[in-house]
Design a protein around this motif. Sequence first.
Motif, short mmCIF file in Angstrom:
data_model
loop_
_atom_site.label_atom_id
_atom_site.label_comp_id
_atom_site.label_asym_id
_atom_site.label_seq_id
_atom_site.Cartn_x
_atom_site.Cartn_y
_atom_site.Cartn_z
N PRO A 244 28.55 10.04 4.46
CA PRO A 244 27.64 10.79 5.33
C PRO A 244 27.07 12.03 4.65
O PRO A 244 27.74 12.70 3.86
CB PRO A 244 28.53 11.19 6.51
CG PRO A 244 29.64 10.20 6.50
CD PRO A 244 29.87 9.83 5.06
N VAL A 245 25.80 12.30 4.99
CA VAL A 245 25.13 13.52 4.54
C VAL A 245 25.07 14.45 5.75
O VAL A 245 24.67 14.02 6.84
CB VAL A 245 23.70 13.17 4.06
CG1 VAL A 245 22.83 14.41 3.96
CG2 VAL A 245 23.75 12.43 2.73
N ASP A 246 25.50 15.70 5.56
CA ASP A 246 25.34 16.66 6.66
C ASP A 246 24.38 17.76 6.21
O ASP A 246 23.64 17.57 5.25
CB ASP A 246 26.71 17.20 7.12
CG ASP A 246 27.44 17.97 6.02
OD1 ASP A 246 26.77 18.36 5.02
OD2 ASP A 246 28.66 18.19 6.14
N SER A 247 24.42 18.92 6.87
CA SER A 247 23.42 19.94 6.56
C SER A 247 23.59 20.53 5.16
O SER A 247 22.73 21.26 4.68
CB SER A 247 23.47 21.05 7.61
OG SER A 247 24.79 21.55 7.63
N ASP A 248 24.70 20.20 4.47
CA ASP A 248 24.90 20.64 3.09
C ASP A 248 24.82 19.48 2.10
O ASP A 248 25.22 19.61 0.94
CB ASP A 248 26.28 21.30 2.95
CG ASP A 248 26.23 22.76 3.38
OD1 ASP A 248 25.13 23.34 3.40
OD2 ASP A 248 27.30 23.30 3.72
#
Length: 491
Positions: A244-248
């Motif tokens: 998963p890619v998050d806001s960072d």
Amino acid sequence: MTDPNAHRLWIQEALNLQLAEPDDRTLSQRLYDALRSGIQQGQLPHGSALPSSRQLASSLGIGRNTVLGATDRLIAEGFLVSRPGAGVFVADWQWGTQQDLKIPSLTNVALSQRGERLLEFTAPSSERHTAFEPGVPALDRFPRERWQRLLRRHQQRAPVEWFDYQNAGGVNALREALCDYLRLSRSVRCHPEQILITQGAQQGFELVARLLADVGDSVWMEEPGYGGAQACFASAGLTLQPVPVDSDGLNVASLPAETPPPKLIYVTPSHQYPSGTTLPLSRRTALLALAQRHGAWIIEDDYDSEFRYTSAPIASLQGLMDNAPVIYVGTFSKVLYPGLRLGYLVLPPSLVANFQRINARLHREGQYVAQAALADFIGEGHFSRHVARMRKCYRHRQATLRQALAPAVSHGLELSSGHAGMHLVAYLQSHALERELVHRGKQAGLRLSPLSSFYLQAPSRPGLVLGYAGATEAEIERASRWLSETWLALA
Ligand SMILES: Cc1ncc(COP(=O)(O)O)c(C=O)c1O
């Protein structure tokens, strides 16, 4: 039909028919075509004798050499056989006649399982790009004349080696110019010998996948992420593990502990594709440590880092430490134009020779004139001027897009930050809305890229990836107004 006389009459008729049709084939080619199709269709059966070349020439009213040109070719291809002293005969042709053959239908031919899987990573359409196409640079702004001059310069001077097979990794002048550029602007640690010029980033991913991982090995990939890299790794038989890619950006800590360890980790740390986040230093060092722990390689895809609008380009992951387990992949597709097909790998010294050898075996090297022209383009300062111009142009095009979307944004449409790159993401409230907008866009002649198509697994966030670099301000404005109005009507 065993009588040569009957054959002569048949050939004469067939040739007359061919001659009646206006076309630009030579007489010999027409005779060849007539004889070959007569053999394939069964009018000239196996074993039957042809009239002599002299007889054929006189009865057809053509030169004997013309006849020999056709029959010699059919003898060489195995349709006719020459028996010295006896004449020329239709060969015992094994396929049987066309009527006997069960000709398979060539529509709906099945692909391999791998081929079918690869289709999932492709878009069905080859139509002309429309305003929001992601990843397309401003082709209307490319300095064509200067580029043509540089190409001509090197075309005229090309040494004979550039016409030959080579496995040197690319033109030295380009590797040197690139090395200076990468050291200075991207803090990449390299020497020119470590650079392998490829036909774009895609070929670089494919080489890394095939040379550093085996079928079934796990490649950890950003989710959502770049479909081109997903396709390369899938075609090499690797197991694609979404991270998963998050806001960072890439968040390896979110994976369950029992996740199979990676052999490769694909990442776009400077500007995550497509979300646009930048991987912070703490995650970069953690990622390097993780790769070292597992003996894995990180593939750093630095596809568009020249285009940052609010700060200097971010230093590369590769340059963070000596001997980082990183293969840095670059491309000229975004900064110049994709049809150029030039990219590169920065390899650790110990991998260089083997990558060069295997690349030359699998793909061959080439495009030396373009490589040399590019070295001058960089060396003479045109490259940095072009980048500066494009930075300004893209900032302006992005502002046009934002302005035209402002009515929707003021009613809650969420746009990604846009501090860099060539696209923005518009986040939507639901997958149903994403589907409806894509559908309506199609009806309006606008191809929209749904964010869900960037996911390997069930997509979490719906949205649209809006490229703004490749279209003119007027096109962007028109398309964005349409999007704003349609979103307001639906949402
Ligand atoms: C994330 C990413 N990496 C790399 C590339 C460039 O690939 P290539 O150099 O093969 O054109 C693209 C092009 O769309 C891209 O979006």
